[in-house]
Design an enzyme around this catalytic site. Structure first.
Site, PDB file in Angstrom:
ATOM      1  N   LYS A 127       1.010  -1.211   0.008  1.00 52.30           N
ATOM      2  CA  LYS A 127      -0.025   0.156   0.100  1.00 52.30           C
ATOM      3  C   LYS A 127       0.717   1.136   0.072  1.00 52.30           C
ATOM      4  O   LYS A 127       0.619   2.219  -1.018  1.00 52.30           O
ATOM      5  CB  LYS A 127      -1.040   0.260   1.301  1.00 52.30           C
ATOM      6  CG  LYS A 127      -2.015   1.340   1.328  1.00 52.30           C
ATOM      7  CD  LYS A 127      -2.277   1.403   2.676  1.00 52.30           C
ATOM      8  CE  LYS A 127      -1.273   2.351   3.491  1.00 52.30           C
ATOM      9  NZ  LYS A 127      -1.804   2.821   4.679  1.00 52.30           N
ATOM     10  N   ASP A 146      -6.405   1.268   1.068  1.00 48.12           N
ATOM     11  CA  ASP A 146      -6.474   1.527   2.621  1.00 48.12           C
ATOM     12  C   ASP A 146      -7.718   1.156   3.373  1.00 48.12           C
ATOM     13  O   ASP A 146      -8.455   0.371   2.466  1.00 48.12           O
ATOM     14  CB  ASP A 146      -6.026   3.141   2.945  1.00 48.12           C
ATOM     15  CG  ASP A 146      -7.027   3.829   2.183  1.00 48.12           C
ATOM     16  OD1 ASP A 146      -8.181   3.300   1.726  1.00 48.12           O
ATOM     17  OD2 ASP A 146      -7.059   4.975   2.760  1.00 48.12           O
TER      18      ASP A 146
END
Length: 222
Positions: A127, A146
């Site tokens: 991420k 997220d």
């Protein structure tokens, strides 16, 4: 209710992106940053913490340690003192120092612009790497999933329920159904929707621009 075909799901996912692009347009990164090093540290600090909280501590952090070389010489305790208002600050402080040391020692002080190299950095997962590549270098290799993006992907049923607690699998599901040209804006535009309307506890489905194409709208409104 008949199972949605992959073609129909793809068409719906593209329509989601089209509508959110129409609503929000290009969205700037929410974290204050001046270069890829400061960006990677800021994203590392943002785990389970709001971007606003991170932006409160980074001015002092980068005044004291503005470069990888400078931060590499700090102790975790010194970093921790500056970022102690953030969740998991002791672990993050350790990662900041180790990350800076690796960037300084192994990459000549330059944050690598490569997914495989980025995820070698302490505290950096896929991420974080996606955000650094996208925002810092303009390289789009994936979608940063997220909590907001993950929640919205599952409410829209663009990823199976079995992947709900596995953001990396959710990312792969999104990459399979969305053409590459849509990947760039998903993270920031979906975060805007999550903050503004698609709240974790009390989604305002009546105000949502996706209400007519969201399979969860009735359940979430009930």
């Amino acid at each position: 209710m008949p199972r949605e075909t992959n073609a129909a799901k793809r068409e719906r996912a593209i329509e989601v992106c089209r509508r959110l692009n129409e609503r929000y347009g290009p969205v700037e990164c929410f974290l204050d940053h001046a270069n890829p090093f400061r960006l990677v540290i800021s994203v590392l600090l943002s785990a389970q913490t709001t971007d606003a909280q991170v932006n409160k501590v980074t001015p002092q952090l980068f005044r004291r340690w503005p470069t990888p070389e400078a931060m590499a010489g700090a102790t975790p305790a010194e970093i921790a003192e500056v970022i102690k208002s953030l969740g998991f600050y002791k672990t993050k402080a350790k990662h900041c120092v180790e990350c800076a040391q690796m960037i300084a020692a192994d990459y000549g002080g330059q944050v690598p612009a490569d997914m495989k190299e980025l995820v070698k950095l302490p505290g950096v997962g896929r991420k974080t790497a996606n955000i650094v590549l996208n925002v810092g270098y303009g390289i789009v290799e994936g979608i940063a999933v997220d909590t907001h993006v993950n929640r919205i992907a599952h409410r829209l049923k663009l990823s199976p329920k079995t992947h709900e607690k596995e953001p990396l699998k959710t990312e792969q599901d999104l990459l399979k159904i969305l053409p590459r040209e849509y990947w760039n804006d998903v993270n920031h535009q979906w975060i805007m929707l999550g903050r503004e309307i698609c709240d974790a506890r009390r989604p305002r489905c009546g105000e949502c621009p996706l209400a007519d194409i969201c399979p969860s709208v009735r359940a979430e409104s009930a």
